[in-house]
Design a protein around this motif. Structure first.
Motif, PDB file in Angstrom:
ATOM      1  N   VAL A 113       0.853  -1.184   0.000  1.00 44.67           N
ATOM      2  CA  VAL A 113       0.000   0.000   0.000  1.00 44.67           C
ATOM      3  C   VAL A 113       0.892   1.237   0.000  1.00 44.67           C
ATOM      4  O   VAL A 113       1.821   1.336   0.806  1.00 44.67           O
ATOM      5  CB  VAL A 113      -0.939   0.021   1.219  1.00 44.67           C
ATOM      6  N   VAL A 114       0.581   2.147  -0.902  1.00 41.23           N
ATOM      7  CA  VAL A 114       1.279   3.421  -0.998  1.00 41.23           C
ATOM      8  C   VAL A 114       0.266   4.511  -0.681  1.00 41.23           C
ATOM      9  O   VAL A 114      -0.830   4.514  -1.239  1.00 41.23           O
ATOM     10  CB  VAL A 114       1.839   3.644  -2.421  1.00 41.23           C
ATOM     11  N   LYS A 115       0.623   5.414   0.198  1.00 40.62           N
ATOM     12  CA  LYS A 115      -0.167   6.622   0.415  1.00 40.62           C
ATOM     13  C   LYS A 115       0.698   7.781  -0.044  1.00 40.62           C
ATOM     14  O   LYS A 115       1.914   7.790   0.204  1.00 40.62           O
ATOM     15  CB  LYS A 115      -0.545   6.792   1.882  1.00 40.62           C
ATOM     16  N   GLY A 116       0.068   8.735  -0.735  1.00 44.66           N
ATOM     17  CA  GLY A 116       0.874   9.827  -1.250  1.00 44.66           C
ATOM     18  C   GLY A 116       0.059  10.942  -1.840  1.00 44.66           C
ATOM     19  O   GLY A 116      -1.163  11.031  -1.650  1.00 44.66           O
ATOM     20  N   VAL A 117       0.762  11.773  -2.592  1.00 41.90           N
ATOM     21  CA  VAL A 117       0.178  12.954  -3.201  1.00 41.90           C
ATOM     22  C   VAL A 117       0.267  12.796  -4.716  1.00 41.90           C
ATOM     23  O   VAL A 117       1.341  12.520  -5.260  1.00 41.90           O
ATOM     24  CB  VAL A 117       0.929  14.224  -2.741  1.00 41.90           C
ATOM     25  N   ALA A 118      -0.879  12.962  -5.380  1.00 35.78           N
ATOM     26  CA  ALA A 118      -0.939  12.826  -6.836  1.00 35.78           C
ATOM     27  C   ALA A 118      -0.912  14.206  -7.484  1.00 35.78           C
ATOM     28  O   ALA A 118      -1.428  15.177  -6.930  1.00 35.78           O
ATOM     29  CB  ALA A 118      -2.214  12.097  -7.239  1.00 35.78           C
ATOM     30  N   ARG A 119      -0.300  14.251  -8.654  1.00 38.28           N
ATOM     31  CA  ARG A 119      -0.336  15.483  -9.439  1.00 38.28           C
ATOM     32  C   ARG A 119      -0.240  15.152 -10.910  1.00 38.28           C
ATOM     33  O   ARG A 119       0.402  14.170 -11.300  1.00 38.28           O
ATOM     34  CB  ARG A 119       0.760  16.449  -9.032  1.00 38.28           C
ATOM     35  N   VAL A 120      -0.883  15.971 -11.706  1.00 40.27           N
ATOM     36  CA  VAL A 120      -0.795  15.834 -13.153  1.00 40.27           C
ATOM     37  C   VAL A 120       0.565  16.345 -13.595  1.00 40.27           C
ATOM     38  O   VAL A 120       1.012  17.415 -13.163  1.00 40.27           O
ATOM     39  CB  VAL A 120      -1.929  16.621 -13.846  1.00 40.27           C
ATOM     40  N   ILE A 121       1.224  15.568 -14.424  1.00 40.72           N
ATOM     41  CA  ILE A 121       2.498  16.003 -15.012  1.00 40.72           C
ATOM     42  C   ILE A 121       2.141  16.888 -16.196  1.00 40.72           C
ATOM     43  O   ILE A 121       1.576  16.409 -17.181  1.00 40.72           O
ATOM     44  CB  ILE A 121       3.337  14.787 -15.441  1.00 40.72           C
ATOM     45  N   ASP A 122       2.466  18.175 -16.082  1.00 41.36           N
ATOM     46  CA  ASP A 122       1.952  19.091 -17.098  1.00 41.36           C
ATOM     47  C   ASP A 122       3.001  19.906 -17.839  1.00 41.36           C
ATOM     48  O   ASP A 122       2.680  20.587 -18.799  1.00 41.36           O
ATOM     49  CB  ASP A 122       0.900  20.026 -16.497  1.00 41.36           C
ATOM     50  N   THR A 123       4.253  19.829 -17.422  1.00 45.60           N
ATOM     51  CA  THR A 123       5.251  20.551 -18.203  1.00 45.60           C
ATOM     52  C   THR A 123       5.743  19.660 -19.336  1.00 45.60           C
ATOM     53  O   THR A 123       5.867  18.445 -19.178  1.00 45.60           O
ATOM     54  CB  THR A 123       6.449  20.998 -17.334  1.00 45.60           C
ATOM     55  N   GLN A 124       6.019  20.239 -20.461  1.00 46.06           N
ATOM     56  CA  GLN A 124       6.430  19.464 -21.629  1.00 46.06           C
ATOM     57  C   GLN A 124       7.721  18.712 -21.374  1.00 46.06           C
ATOM     58  O   GLN A 124       7.876  17.565 -21.810  1.00 46.06           O
ATOM     59  CB  GLN A 124       6.574  20.364 -22.862  1.00 46.06           C
ATOM     60  N   SER A 125       8.646  19.308 -20.626  1.00 44.55           N
ATOM     61  CA  SER A 125       9.911  18.611 -20.359  1.00 44.55           C
ATOM     62  C   SER A 125       9.675  17.347 -19.532  1.00 44.55           C
ATOM     63  O   SER A 125      10.295  16.310 -19.784  1.00 44.55           O
ATOM     64  CB  SER A 125      10.908  19.541 -19.663  1.00 44.55           C
ATOM     65  N   GLU A 126       8.757  17.399 -18.554  1.00 45.64           N
ATOM     66  CA  GLU A 126       8.438  16.210 -17.759  1.00 45.64           C
ATOM     67  C   GLU A 126       7.711  15.169 -18.613  1.00 45.64           C
ATOM     68  O   GLU A 126       7.986  13.972 -18.503  1.00 45.64           O
ATOM     69  CB  GLU A 126       7.564  16.578 -16.566  1.00 45.64           C
ATOM     70  N   VAL A 127       6.773  15.612 -19.445  1.00 45.91           N
ATOM     71  CA  VAL A 127       6.047  14.695 -20.327  1.00 45.91           C
ATOM     72  C   VAL A 127       7.020  13.997 -21.269  1.00 45.91           C
ATOM     73  O   VAL A 127       6.928  12.785 -21.487  1.00 45.91           O
ATOM     74  CB  VAL A 127       4.938  15.436 -21.110  1.00 45.91           C
ATOM     75  N   ASP A 128       7.974  14.732 -21.800  1.00 50.93           N
ATOM     76  CA  ASP A 128       8.963  14.137 -22.706  1.00 50.93           C
ATOM     77  C   ASP A 128       9.753  13.036 -22.017  1.00 50.93           C
ATOM     78  O   ASP A 128      10.034  11.991 -22.618  1.00 50.93           O
ATOM     79  CB  ASP A 128       9.919  15.211 -23.246  1.00 50.93           C
ATOM     80  N   VAL A 129      10.115  13.243 -20.761  1.00 54.40           N
ATOM     81  CA  VAL A 129      10.860  12.222 -20.010  1.00 54.40           C
ATOM     82  C   VAL A 129       9.991  10.984 -19.796  1.00 54.40           C
ATOM     83  O   VAL A 129      10.417   9.853 -20.039  1.00 54.40           O
ATOM     84  CB  VAL A 129      11.359  12.790 -18.659  1.00 54.40           C
ATOM     85  N   VAL A 130       8.758  11.174 -19.353  1.00 52.81           N
ATOM     86  CA  VAL A 130       7.866  10.040 -19.073  1.00 52.81           C
ATOM     87  C   VAL A 130       7.502   9.307 -20.368  1.00 52.81           C
ATOM     88  O   VAL A 130       7.328   8.087 -20.366  1.00 52.81           O
ATOM     89  CB  VAL A 130       6.620  10.506 -18.293  1.00 52.81           C
TER      90      VAL A 130
END
Length: 139
Positions: A84-101
């Motif tokens: 079980v993981v508890k955490g904080v979610a966020r949308v990846i929205d910068t183009q540089s982060e999207v390119d990496v993923v």
């Protein structure tokens, strides 16, 4: 820590290995006290969980309340592990982060295009290991 739940506690490292070996789990969100659970495929990468989605209820709920839980189970004939993981979610929205993923092996579970990447940054990770078998005799 005294814990009377069955099974043995997995170390943080062993829990991450379970996450890294698997690709399907359940995302739990809660908005205004109403919980929802969604089956998702994911990737454990760089001490975070990543998944892809589209606009809809799941995405709306995790943007309203970004505190989430995630669970993965790994089961074979003789044993099982649950993390079980508890955490904080966020949308990846910068183009540089999207390119990496985009370079990772994160593909949709179903035959649909999913353009929104989400990451879960864990606040806690805990797992358990269970030996499977029948119910013990009462006597």
């Amino acid at each position: 820590m005294n814990d009377d739940r069955p099974g043995t506690v997995l170390s943080a490292e062993d829990s991450w290995r379970v996450l890294e070996r698997n690709q399907h789990g359940r995302l739990a969100v809660s908005v205004l006290g109403a919980p929802d659970i969604y089956p998702i495929n994911f990737l454990a990468h760089d001490n975070r969980l990543l998944f892809r989605t589209n606009p809809g209820t799941k995405l709306a709920e995790l943007t309203v309340n970004n505190r989430v839980a995630f669970e993965v189970d790994e089961i074979d004939e003789a044993e099982a592990r649950s993390v079980v993981v508890k955490g904080v979610a966020r949308v990846i929205d910068t183009q540089s982060e999207v390119d990496v993923v985009d370079q990772l092996t994160l593909k949709p579970w179903t035959g649909t295009r999913k353009y929104t990447y989400v990451e879960i940054v864990p606040t806690t990770v805990h797992g358990r290991h269970f030996e499977l078998g029948g119910e013990p005799d009462r006597y």
